[in-house]
Design a protein around this motif. Sequence first.
Motif, PDB file in Angstrom:
ATOM      1  N   ASN A  47       0.823  -1.201   0.000  1.00 16.40           N
ATOM      2  CA  ASN A  47       0.000   0.000   0.000  1.00 16.40           C
ATOM      3  C   ASN A  47       0.855   1.247   0.000  1.00 16.40           C
ATOM      4  OD1 ASN A  47      -2.635  -1.122   0.081  1.00 16.40           O
ATOM      5  ND2 ASN A  47      -2.295  -1.672   2.211  1.00 16.40           N
ATOM      6  N   GLU A  48       0.184   2.354  -0.195  1.00 16.64           N
ATOM      7  CA  GLU A  48       0.822   3.649  -0.019  1.00 16.64           C
ATOM      8  C   GLU A  48      -0.187   4.578   0.617  1.00 16.64           C
ATOM      9  OE1 GLU A  48       0.387   6.232  -4.029  1.00 16.64           O
ATOM     10  OE2 GLU A  48       1.833   4.613  -4.135  1.00 16.64           O
ATOM     11  N   SER A  49       0.339   5.613   1.218  1.00 13.19           N
ATOM     12  CA  SER A  49      -0.501   6.631   1.826  1.00 13.19           C
ATOM     13  C   SER A  49      -0.100   7.968   1.225  1.00 13.19           C
ATOM     14  CB  SER A  49      -0.279   6.639   3.348  1.00 13.19           C
ATOM     15  OG  SER A  49      -1.186   7.506   3.956  1.00 13.19           O
ATOM     16  N   ASN A  50      -1.070   8.683   0.713  1.00 13.98           N
ATOM     17  CA  ASN A  50      -0.838   9.996   0.126  1.00 13.98           C
ATOM     18  C   ASN A  50      -1.374  11.042   1.094  1.00 13.98           C
ATOM     19  OD1 ASN A  50      -0.180   9.404  -3.005  1.00 13.98           O
ATOM     20  ND2 ASN A  50      -1.586   7.886  -2.185  1.00 13.98           N
ATOM     21  N   TYR A  51      -0.605  12.118   1.291  1.00 16.94           N
ATOM     22  CA  TYR A  51      -0.982  13.118   2.281  1.00 16.94           C
ATOM     23  C   TYR A  51      -0.334  14.452   1.937  1.00 16.94           C
ATOM     24  CZ  TYR A  51       3.721  12.766   4.155  1.00 16.94           C
ATOM     25  OH  TYR A  51       5.084  12.807   4.282  1.00 16.94           O
ATOM     26  N   CYS A  52      -0.839  15.503   2.529  1.00 17.48           N
ATOM     27  CA  CYS A  52      -0.231  16.825   2.416  1.00 17.48           C
ATOM     28  C   CYS A  52       0.542  17.078   3.699  1.00 17.48           C
ATOM     29  CB  CYS A  52      -1.291  17.901   2.213  1.00 17.48           C
ATOM     30  SG  CYS A  52      -0.577  19.565   2.224  1.00 17.48           S
ATOM     31  N   ALA A  53       1.849  17.200   3.580  1.00 22.60           N
ATOM     32  CA  ALA A  53       2.683  17.414   4.765  1.00 22.60           C
ATOM     33  C   ALA A  53       2.290  18.704   5.484  1.00 22.60           C
ATOM     34  CB  ALA A  53       4.159  17.456   4.378  1.00 22.60           C
ATOM     35  N   ARG A  54       1.951  19.740   4.740  1.00 28.08           N
ATOM     36  CA  ARG A  54       1.619  21.032   5.353  1.00 28.08           C
ATOM     37  C   ARG A  54       0.250  20.986   6.042  1.00 28.08           C
ATOM     38  NH1 ARG A  54       3.099  25.012   1.402  1.00 28.08           N
ATOM     39  NH2 ARG A  54       5.162  24.702   2.269  1.00 28.08           N
ATOM     40  N   CYS A  55      -0.754  20.479   5.375  1.00 24.13           N
ATOM     41  CA  CYS A  55      -2.119  20.471   5.933  1.00 24.13           C
ATOM     42  C   CYS A  55      -2.327  19.397   6.997  1.00 24.13           C
ATOM     43  CB  CYS A  55      -3.138  20.220   4.829  1.00 24.13           C
ATOM     44  SG  CYS A  55      -3.329  21.549   3.648  1.00 24.13           S
ATOM     45  N   GLN A  56      -1.649  18.278   6.860  1.00 24.33           N
ATOM     46  CA  GLN A  56      -1.947  17.140   7.721  1.00 24.33           C
ATOM     47  C   GLN A  56      -0.866  16.817   8.742  1.00 24.33           C
ATOM     48  OE1 GLN A  56      -3.327  14.854   3.909  1.00 24.33           O
ATOM     49  NE2 GLN A  56      -3.825  13.609   5.687  1.00 24.33           N
ATOM     50  N   ASN A  57       0.321  17.366   8.576  1.00 22.20           N
ATOM     51  CA  ASN A  57       1.413  16.959   9.459  1.00 22.20           C
ATOM     52  C   ASN A  57       2.319  18.123   9.845  1.00 22.20           C
ATOM     53  OD1 ASN A  57       2.236  14.539  10.774  1.00 22.20           O
ATOM     54  ND2 ASN A  57       4.086  14.527   9.530  1.00 22.20           N
ATOM     55  N   ALA A  58       1.748  19.314   9.947  1.00 25.11           N
ATOM     56  CA  ALA A  58       2.469  20.519  10.394  1.00 25.11           C
ATOM     57  C   ALA A  58       3.766  20.743   9.611  1.00 25.11           C
ATOM     58  CB  ALA A  58       2.755  20.444  11.890  1.00 25.11           C
ATOM     59  N   GLY A  59       3.763  20.382   8.317  1.00 23.96           N
ATOM     60  CA  GLY A  59       4.932  20.601   7.470  1.00 23.96           C
ATOM     61  C   GLY A  59       6.010  19.539   7.578  1.00 23.96           C
ATOM     62  N   ARG A  60       5.826  18.565   8.461  1.00 22.00           N
ATOM     63  CA  ARG A  60       6.831  17.502   8.620  1.00 22.00           C
ATOM     64  C   ARG A  60       6.569  16.379   7.627  1.00 22.00           C
ATOM     65  NH1 ARG A  60       4.920  18.485  13.537  1.00 22.00           N
ATOM     66  NH2 ARG A  60       3.923  16.452  13.668  1.00 22.00           N
ATOM     67  N   LEU A  61       7.656  15.894   7.027  1.00 29.39           N
ATOM     68  CA  LEU A  61       7.547  14.761   6.116  1.00 29.39           C
ATOM     69  C   LEU A  61       7.529  13.469   6.913  1.00 29.39           C
ATOM     70  CD1 LEU A  61      10.116  15.760   3.367  1.00 29.39           C
ATOM     71  CD2 LEU A  61       7.635  15.913   3.256  1.00 29.39           C
ATOM     72  N   LEU A  62       6.724  12.537   6.463  1.00 27.29           N
ATOM     73  CA  LEU A  62       6.708  11.218   7.071  1.00 27.29           C
ATOM     74  C   LEU A  62       7.757  10.373   6.381  1.00 27.29           C
ATOM     75  CD1 LEU A  62       2.847  10.729   7.226  1.00 27.29           C
ATOM     76  CD2 LEU A  62       4.380  11.373   9.091  1.00 27.29           C
ATOM     77  N   ALA A  63       8.449   9.561   7.135  1.00 21.29           N
ATOM     78  CA  ALA A  63       9.537   8.753   6.578  1.00 21.29           C
ATOM     79  C   ALA A  63       8.988   7.566   5.813  1.00 21.29           C
ATOM     80  CB  ALA A  63      10.460   8.276   7.690  1.00 21.29           C
ATOM     81  N   ASP A  64       9.371   7.473   4.566  1.00 21.12           N
ATOM     82  CA  ASP A  64       9.103   6.301   3.749  1.00 21.12           C
ATOM     83  C   ASP A  64      10.186   5.291   4.095  1.00 21.12           C
ATOM     84  OD1 ASP A  64       9.811   4.668   1.259  1.00 21.12           O
ATOM     85  OD2 ASP A  64       7.854   5.485   0.738  1.00 21.12           O
ATOM     86  N   ARG A  65       9.829   4.120   4.556  1.00 17.13           N
ATOM     87  CA  ARG A  65      10.825   3.156   5.054  1.00 17.13           C
ATOM     88  C   ARG A  65      11.956   2.898   4.071  1.00 17.13           C
ATOM     89  NH1 ARG A  65       7.870  -1.508   8.588  1.00 17.13           N
ATOM     90  NH2 ARG A  65       7.095  -0.082  10.156  1.00 17.13           N
ATOM     91  N   GLY A  66      11.608   2.629   2.838  1.00 17.00           N
ATOM     92  CA  GLY A  66      12.638   2.321   1.850  1.00 17.00           C
ATOM     93  C   GLY A  66      13.553   3.500   1.583  1.00 17.00           C
ATOM     94  N   LEU A  67      12.962   4.654   1.300  1.00 12.56           N
ATOM     95  CA  LEU A  67      13.768   5.828   0.988  1.00 12.56           C
ATOM     96  C   LEU A  67      14.540   6.343   2.190  1.00 12.56           C
ATOM     97  CD1 LEU A  67      11.645   8.055  -1.407  1.00 12.56           C
ATOM     98  CD2 LEU A  67      13.879   7.041  -1.826  1.00 12.56           C
ATOM     99  N   SER A  68      13.907   6.379   3.342  1.00 12.33           N
ATOM    100  CA  SER A  68      14.604   6.921   4.507  1.00 12.33           C
ATOM    101  C   SER A  68      15.757   6.015   4.936  1.00 12.33           C
ATOM    102  CB  SER A  68      13.643   7.167   5.674  1.00 12.33           C
ATOM    103  OG  SER A  68      13.018   5.983   6.079  1.00 12.33           O
ATOM    104  N   ARG A  69      15.608   4.713   4.731  1.00  9.37           N
ATOM    105  CA  ARG A  69      16.730   3.810   5.025  1.00  9.37           C
ATOM    106  C   ARG A  69      17.879   4.047   4.055  1.00  9.37           C
ATOM    107  NH1 ARG A  69      13.571  -1.816   6.198  1.00  9.37           N
ATOM    108  NH2 ARG A  69      12.907  -1.290   8.293  1.00  9.37           N
ATOM    109  N   LEU A  70      17.547   4.260   2.808  1.00 11.09           N
ATOM    110  CA  LEU A  70      18.563   4.498   1.792  1.00 11.09           C
ATOM    111  C   LEU A  70      19.280   5.832   2.043  1.00 11.09           C
ATOM    112  CD1 LEU A  70      19.812   3.651  -0.968  1.00 11.09           C
ATOM    113  CD2 LEU A  70      17.978   4.959  -2.045  1.00 11.09           C
ATOM    114  N   LEU A  71      18.516   6.861   2.341  1.00 11.04           N
ATOM    115  CA  LEU A  71      19.087   8.204   2.508  1.00 11.04           C
ATOM    116  C   LEU A  71      19.620   8.469   3.907  1.00 11.04           C
ATOM    117  CD1 LEU A  71      16.434  10.246   0.507  1.00 11.04           C
ATOM    118  CD2 LEU A  71      18.693   9.522  -0.249  1.00 11.04           C
ATOM    119  N   ARG A  72      19.162   7.726   4.878  1.00  7.36           N
ATOM    120  CA  ARG A  72      19.561   7.850   6.284  1.00  7.36           C
ATOM    121  C   ARG A  72      19.554   9.300   6.750  1.00  7.36           C
ATOM    122  NH1 ARG A  72      21.438   2.702   8.068  1.00  7.36           N
ATOM    123  NH2 ARG A  72      21.848   1.415   6.262  1.00  7.36           N
TER     124      ARG A  72
END
Length: 147
Positions: A104-129
Amino acid sequence: MKRSLTDPRLLSGIGNAYSDEILWAAQLSPVRLTQKMTDEELTRLYEATQATLREWMERLARETGDEFPEKVTAFRTEMAVHGRYKQPCPRCGAPVQRIAYADNESNYCARCQNAGRLLADRGLSRLLRGDWPKTLDELENRMRDRG
């Protein structure tokens, strides 16, 4: 929140697409813990769920008339965030973000739904650390610097 909305043991019939739309309408993060929700957030979620599902039922009824709707979910162009990765949020104009998990995936607006914070995508955040941007502003600055 996202997991709770799509769990058929809790709420039958709300899938991936509509859960994205409901959470966007309620301005709630898809990773918000249900046990930490305030009364005001619960009210917003309840009202957004009713309004979103009612709106889409009416749209589908208008489109199909007496026929059975063939394409009910997934990537309808009229949706606010679902399937609209990198496209502007209809509310604030920020690019829609996504996190992928399992199938699955979850689509969201970081500004409207998460106070401008990005949610970590497991695959990408592990790669980019340590290079994983924490906020939408940080991501936009990096994109601007590259451009």
